[in-house]
Design a protein around this motif. Structure first.
Motif, PDB file in Angstrom:
ATOM      1  N   ARG A   1       0.862  -1.177   0.000  1.00 48.59           N
ATOM      2  CA  ARG A   1       0.000   0.000   0.000  1.00 48.59           C
ATOM      3  C   ARG A   1       0.897   1.226   0.000  1.00 48.59           C
ATOM      4  O   ARG A   1       1.895   1.282   0.726  1.00 48.59           O
ATOM      5  CB  ARG A   1      -0.928   0.021   1.209  1.00 48.59           C
ATOM      6  N   ALA A   2       0.540   2.191  -0.831  1.00 49.95           N
ATOM      7  CA  ALA A   2       1.360   3.392  -0.962  1.00 49.95           C
ATOM      8  C   ALA A   2       0.468   4.625  -0.939  1.00 49.95           C
ATOM      9  O   ALA A   2      -0.619   4.627  -1.524  1.00 49.95           O
ATOM     10  CB  ALA A   2       2.167   3.343  -2.257  1.00 49.95           C
ATOM     11  N   ARG A   3       0.928   5.671  -0.266  1.00 47.92           N
ATOM     12  CA  ARG A   3       0.167   6.915  -0.154  1.00 47.92           C
ATOM     13  C   ARG A   3       0.810   7.997  -1.010  1.00 47.92           C
ATOM     14  O   ARG A   3       2.030   8.184  -0.982  1.00 47.92           O
ATOM     15  CB  ARG A   3       0.121   7.382   1.300  1.00 47.92           C
ATOM     16  N   LEU A   4      -0.015   8.680  -1.789  1.00 45.76           N
ATOM     17  CA  LEU A   4       0.496   9.761  -2.620  1.00 45.76           C
ATOM     18  C   LEU A   4       0.899  10.939  -1.738  1.00 45.76           C
ATOM     19  O   LEU A   4       0.099  11.442  -0.944  1.00 45.76           O
ATOM     20  CB  LEU A   4      -0.568  10.199  -3.630  1.00 45.76           C
ATOM     21  N   GLU A   5       2.146  11.380  -1.895  1.00 46.14           N
ATOM     22  CA  GLU A   5       2.647  12.521  -1.127  1.00 46.14           C
ATOM     23  C   GLU A   5       2.614  13.803  -1.955  1.00 46.14           C
ATOM     24  O   GLU A   5       2.165  14.840  -1.479  1.00 46.14           O
ATOM     25  CB  GLU A   5       4.076  12.243  -0.645  1.00 46.14           C
ATOM     26  N   THR A   6       3.098  13.741  -3.195  1.00 42.99           N
ATOM     27  CA  THR A   6       3.098  14.923  -4.061  1.00 42.99           C
ATOM     28  C   THR A   6       2.736  14.525  -5.485  1.00 42.99           C
ATOM     29  O   THR A   6       2.992  13.399  -5.916  1.00 42.99           O
ATOM     30  CB  THR A   6       4.472  15.622  -4.080  1.00 42.99           C
ATOM     31  N   SER A   7       2.138  15.469  -6.206  1.00 47.93           N
ATOM     32  CA  SER A   7       1.792  15.292  -7.618  1.00 47.93           C
ATOM     33  C   SER A   7       2.211  16.558  -8.352  1.00 47.93           C
ATOM     34  O   SER A   7       1.689  17.640  -8.073  1.00 47.93           O
ATOM     35  CB  SER A   7       0.290  15.047  -7.774  1.00 47.93           C
ATOM     36  N   GLN A   8       3.153  16.420  -9.283  1.00 51.77           N
ATOM     37  CA  GLN A   8       3.738  17.592  -9.930  1.00 51.77           C
ATOM     38  C   GLN A   8       3.656  17.471 -11.447  1.00 51.77           C
ATOM     39  O   GLN A   8       4.037  16.444 -12.024  1.00 51.77           O
ATOM     40  CB  GLN A   8       5.206  17.747  -9.504  1.00 51.77           C
ATOM     41  N   ASN A   9       3.159  18.524 -12.102  1.00 48.27           N
ATOM     42  CA  ASN A   9       3.162  18.576 -13.560  1.00 48.27           C
ATOM     43  C   ASN A   9       4.585  18.844 -14.043  1.00 48.27           C
ATOM     44  O   ASN A   9       5.197  19.845 -13.657  1.00 48.27           O
ATOM     45  CB  ASN A   9       2.235  19.686 -14.058  1.00 48.27           C
ATOM     46  N   VAL A  10       5.109  17.968 -14.888  1.00 44.10           N
ATOM     47  CA  VAL A  10       6.473  18.138 -15.393  1.00 44.10           C
ATOM     48  C   VAL A  10       6.497  18.363 -16.901  1.00 44.10           C
ATOM     49  O   VAL A  10       7.511  18.793 -17.446  1.00 44.10           O
ATOM     50  CB  VAL A  10       7.352  16.923 -15.033  1.00 44.10           C
ATOM     51  N   ALA A  11       5.409  18.064 -17.582  1.00 43.05           N
ATOM     52  CA  ALA A  11       5.288  18.290 -19.022  1.00 43.05           C
ATOM     53  C   ALA A  11       3.814  18.195 -19.375  1.00 43.05           C
ATOM     54  O   ALA A  11       2.975  17.870 -18.522  1.00 43.05           O
ATOM     55  CB  ALA A  11       6.108  17.271 -19.820  1.00 43.05           C
ATOM     56  N   GLU A  12       3.488  18.475 -20.620  1.00 38.47           N
ATOM     57  CA  GLU A  12       2.094  18.387 -21.036  1.00 38.47           C
ATOM     58  C   GLU A  12       1.601  16.953 -20.892  1.00 38.47           C
ATOM     59  O   GLU A  12       2.172  16.024 -21.471  1.00 38.47           O
ATOM     60  CB  GLU A  12       1.941  18.844 -22.489  1.00 38.47           C
ATOM     61  N   ASP A  13       0.564  16.780 -20.080  1.00 38.49           N
ATOM     62  CA  ASP A  13      -0.053  15.470 -19.832  1.00 38.49           C
ATOM     63  C   ASP A  13       0.868  14.493 -19.116  1.00 38.49           C
ATOM     64  O   ASP A  13       0.628  13.285 -19.129  1.00 38.49           O
ATOM     65  CB  ASP A  13      -0.545  14.835 -21.142  1.00 38.49           C
ATOM     66  N   ILE A  14       1.939  14.976 -18.481  1.00 36.63           N
ATOM     67  CA  ILE A  14       2.834  14.095 -17.722  1.00 36.63           C
ATOM     68  C   ILE A  14       2.982  14.638 -16.304  1.00 36.63           C
ATOM     69  O   ILE A  14       3.269  15.819 -16.105  1.00 36.63           O
ATOM     70  CB  ILE A  14       4.226  13.974 -18.374  1.00 36.63           C
ATOM     71  N   LYS A  15       2.780  13.760 -15.332  1.00 35.43           N
ATOM     72  CA  LYS A  15       2.949  14.119 -13.929  1.00 35.43           C
ATOM     73  C   LYS A  15       3.955  13.179 -13.275  1.00 35.43           C
ATOM     74  O   LYS A  15       4.017  11.991 -13.607  1.00 35.43           O
ATOM     75  CB  LYS A  15       1.622  14.023 -13.172  1.00 35.43           C
ATOM     76  N   THR A  16       4.726  13.732 -12.339  1.00 35.50           N
ATOM     77  CA  THR A  16       5.564  12.911 -11.471  1.00 35.50           C
ATOM     78  C   THR A  16       4.847  12.761 -10.140  1.00 35.50           C
ATOM     79  O   THR A  16       4.536  13.754  -9.473  1.00 35.50           O
ATOM     80  CB  THR A  16       6.946  13.546 -11.258  1.00 35.50           C
ATOM     81  N   LEU A  17       4.559  11.518  -9.776  1.00 32.49           N
ATOM     82  CA  LEU A  17       3.838  11.208  -8.548  1.00 32.49           C
ATOM     83  C   LEU A  17       4.798  10.569  -7.552  1.00 32.49           C
ATOM     84  O   LEU A  17       5.448   9.567  -7.871  1.00 32.49           O
ATOM     85  CB  LEU A  17       2.676  10.255  -8.834  1.00 32.49           C
ATOM     86  N   GLN A  18       4.872  11.150  -6.361  1.00 39.89           N
ATOM     87  CA  GLN A  18       5.749  10.631  -5.319  1.00 39.89           C
ATOM     88  C   GLN A  18       4.909   9.934  -4.255  1.00 39.89           C
ATOM     89  O   GLN A  18       3.992  10.531  -3.682  1.00 39.89           O
ATOM     90  CB  GLN A  18       6.552  11.765  -4.682  1.00 39.89           C
TER      91      GLN A  18
END
Length: 253
Positions: free
Chosen positions: A131-148
Motif C-alpha cells: 500500500r502506498a500513499r500519494l505525497e506529491t503530484s507535480q506537472n512536469v510536461a504536457e499530460d505528464i505528472k511525477t507522482l511521489q
C-alpha cells in the motif's frame, strides 16, 4: 390452419425454453466459485468466469503483466496442470508449440470455469503487495505528472533501477492493473515515484492524474528484467529514451 399455428407456437415455445435452459446452465457454470491450487501447496476458492491473472492476485500471487493483462507481453506464463480453458489465438502467437505441449499458458488468457491446478515458477513468487500513499503530484510536461508515493505499514520496497510496479485499480466489474516504471533511485526504500502520462481513454492513467495527496493505492512488484546490474556499472553505458520512457532511466541515473 389454426391447429398448424398452435403446433408452430408450441414448437417455438419449446425451442425458446431449451435455449433459456442452456444459457442458464452456462451462466451457472461460470458463476459461483472454483478451487485454485498453486504449486500443490495452497488451495483457495476464487470467482469463476474471471481470468487466472486477477484470481492469482486475490490469492496473493502476483505475476508480471507489463501489458496490463491484455495478452501481448507474454510475461504471465504459468503451467496449467488441470482445469484450464481452451488455448487462445494470442497464446499460439506468444508461446511456442513446445511450451504449449508442456502445459504452459498465459494467466491473463486462461478463464476459470472449473477447479484449476497450476504451477508457478518459484522466482515469480517474490513479488508482494504494497500500500502506498500519494505525497506529491507535480506537472512536469504536457499530460505528464511525477507522482511521489510513500510505502505504508513499515514495509520497504527493494528494487533494481529499471524495474516497474503494477498499479491495481478497481472498476465496477473487474480489478485491472497497469505497469509503471519506477523513476526514483533504488536507494530510497520507503517510497517511490512514477512519471505518468495521461493516455486518451486510459482508465488508470486518468485516475492517477486526478489522484490527490493523502490517497492510498495498491501496487505489486517489483518486476522487470531490464535493470542496472553490477556488470553494467563496471563499464560506460549509453541510455536512450524519450518522453515517459525516461522514467526507468532516471532511476538508473
Amino acid at each position: 390452419m389454426q391447429a398448424l399455428l398452435v403446433i408452430i407456437l408450441i414448437n417455438a415455445f419449446i425451442f425458446i425454453l431449451c435455449a433459456l435452459v442452456a444459457l442458464s446452465g452456462q451462466f451457472l457454470r461460470q458463476s459461483g466459485e472454483a478451487d485454485l491450487t498453486v504449486n500443490k501447496a495452497s488451495t483457495r476458492p476464487v470467482r469463476r468466469g474471471q481470468s487466472l491473472l486477477p484470481a492469482l492476485a486475490e490469492a496473493d500471487v502476483f505475476l508480471p503483466a507489463a501489458c496490463g493483462g491484455k495478452g501481448t507481453c507474454g510475461r504471465c506464463e504459468v503451467k496449467v496442470i488441470a482445469g484450464g480453458s481452451a488455448v487462445t489465438p494470442m497464446e499460439t502467437i506468444l508461446l511456442s508449440p513446445q511450451h504449449l505441449n508442456a502445459l504452459s499458458r498465459l494467466a491473463c488468457q486462461v478463464k476459470i470455469r472449473q477447479n484449476i491446478e497450476i504451477e508457478v515458477a518459484e522466482s515469480l513468487l517474490v513479488a508482494k503487495l504494497l500500500r502506498a500513499r500519494l505525497e506529491t503530484s507535480q506537472n512536469v510536461a504536457e499530460d505528464i505528472k511525477t507522482l511521489q508515493f510513500s510505502v505504508q505499514g513499515n514495509a520497504e520496497l527493494a528494487f533494481k533501477p529499471g524495474q516497474y510496479l503494477q498499479v491495481f485499480y478497481q472498476m465496477p466489474w473487474e480489478r485491472v492493473l497497469r505497469a509503471y516504471s519506477i523513476s526514483s533511485p533504488a536507494s530510497v526504500k520507503n517510497g517511490f515515484s512514477f512519471d505518468v502520462q495521461r493516455v486518451s481513454g486510459g482508465v488508470v492513467s486518468s485516475y492517477l492524474h486526478q489522484l490527490q495527496p493523502g490517497v492510498e493505492i495498491e501496487v505489486s512488484g517489483p518486476f522487470g528484467e531490464m535493470f542496472l546490474s553490477d556488470e553494467h556499472v563496471q563499464r560506460p553505458i549509453i541510455l536512450v529514451a524519450g518522453g515517459v520512457g525516461l522514467a526507468p532511466l532516471r532511476s538508473i541515473l
